[in-house]
Design an enzyme around this catalytic site. Sequence first.
Site, mmCIF file in Angstrom:
data_model
loop_
_atom_site.group_PDB
_atom_site.id
_atom_site.type_symbol
_atom_site.label_atom_id
_atom_site.label_comp_id
_atom_site.label_asym_id
_atom_site.label_seq_id
_atom_site.Cartn_x
_atom_site.Cartn_y
_atom_site.Cartn_z
ATOM 1 N N ASP A 10 -48.751 -45.710 20.785
ATOM 2 C CA ASP A 10 -49.503 -44.603 21.367
ATOM 3 C C ASP A 10 -51.002 -44.741 21.090
ATOM 4 O OD1 ASP A 10 -49.902 -42.237 22.680
ATOM 5 O OD2 ASP A 10 -49.071 -40.948 21.122
ATOM 6 N N HIS A 27 -54.668 -49.883 28.006
ATOM 7 C CA HIS A 27 -53.333 -50.494 28.117
ATOM 8 C C HIS A 27 -53.439 -52.017 28.032
ATOM 9 C CE1 HIS A 27 -51.687 -46.634 28.771
ATOM 10 N NE2 HIS A 27 -52.160 -46.464 29.992
ATOM 11 N N LEU A 121 -35.701 -63.456 17.328
ATOM 12 C CA LEU A 121 -36.108 -62.044 17.344
ATOM 13 C C LEU A 121 -35.572 -61.423 18.633
ATOM 14 C CD1 LEU A 121 -38.137 -59.735 16.161
ATOM 15 C CD2 LEU A 121 -39.636 -60.521 17.981
#
Length: 231
Positions: A10, A27, A121
């Site tokens: 955020d 972003h 991962l």
Amino acid sequence: MPEHLAIIMDGNGRWARARGLPRIAGHRAGTENLRRILTACTEFGIKVLTLYAFSTENWGRSPTEVRGLMNILESVIDRELDELHANGVQIRHVGRIEDLDPRLRQKVEQAVARTRGNDRLILNVALSYGGRDEIVNAVRRIVADGIPPERIDEVLIGYYMYTAGLPDPDLVVRTSGEMRISNFLIWQAAYSEFYFTPAYWPDFDEEELRKALFHYAQRERRFGLVVQPSA
Ligand code: FPP
């Protein structure tokens, strides 16, 4: 070390505003940051990383921002997939894949299919994801499968979640100072530890991640039990 780390990324918009830039620049900076966090996670031996990239509620943002974010996601796949694959990252999608524009949907599905065999991962990308929506979806499929009520338990519901087969998140991090879960992994985070930091997502670097992991290491996880003093 958490086995499964989940992050609510955020503060991209506020990061951009503080610099007099358009939200989309935030972003983009947030996307750049993903690289360093992914690298750090593999170095630290984290096995599962879940990122909240776009919520079901985020569709309500301005069409320009939604389009911009979707374009970013597409270009991240185009740009990074080879390297992620080479580094043993398995990409999974959590959320309403049917909501995505067909081109992006196809790219996500191809990325998932291509990296299926990797195990260094697991990277879960929550894209058009909402925790309540996930539960509604699970209930519908349980009913559609004709499962009798007495067979429904927590394990079975877990199988119907997007995260089926994965461990629950041990640690949920939220950046930018907000202290909310915002419909993220509400089933899976029942016993997760939470870490909130004022850093905006583009500024959440390896050092910030270390701090979060350090705090996590201090926590005593009881899962509702009482810890017996050692003899
Ligand atoms: C929250 O900041 C961030 C988002 C809604 C988008 C996060 C997306 C990325 C970092 C893009 C790439 C992601 C992946 C997984 C490839 P905000 O816009 O809510 O910030 P604000 O609260 O300051 O306005």
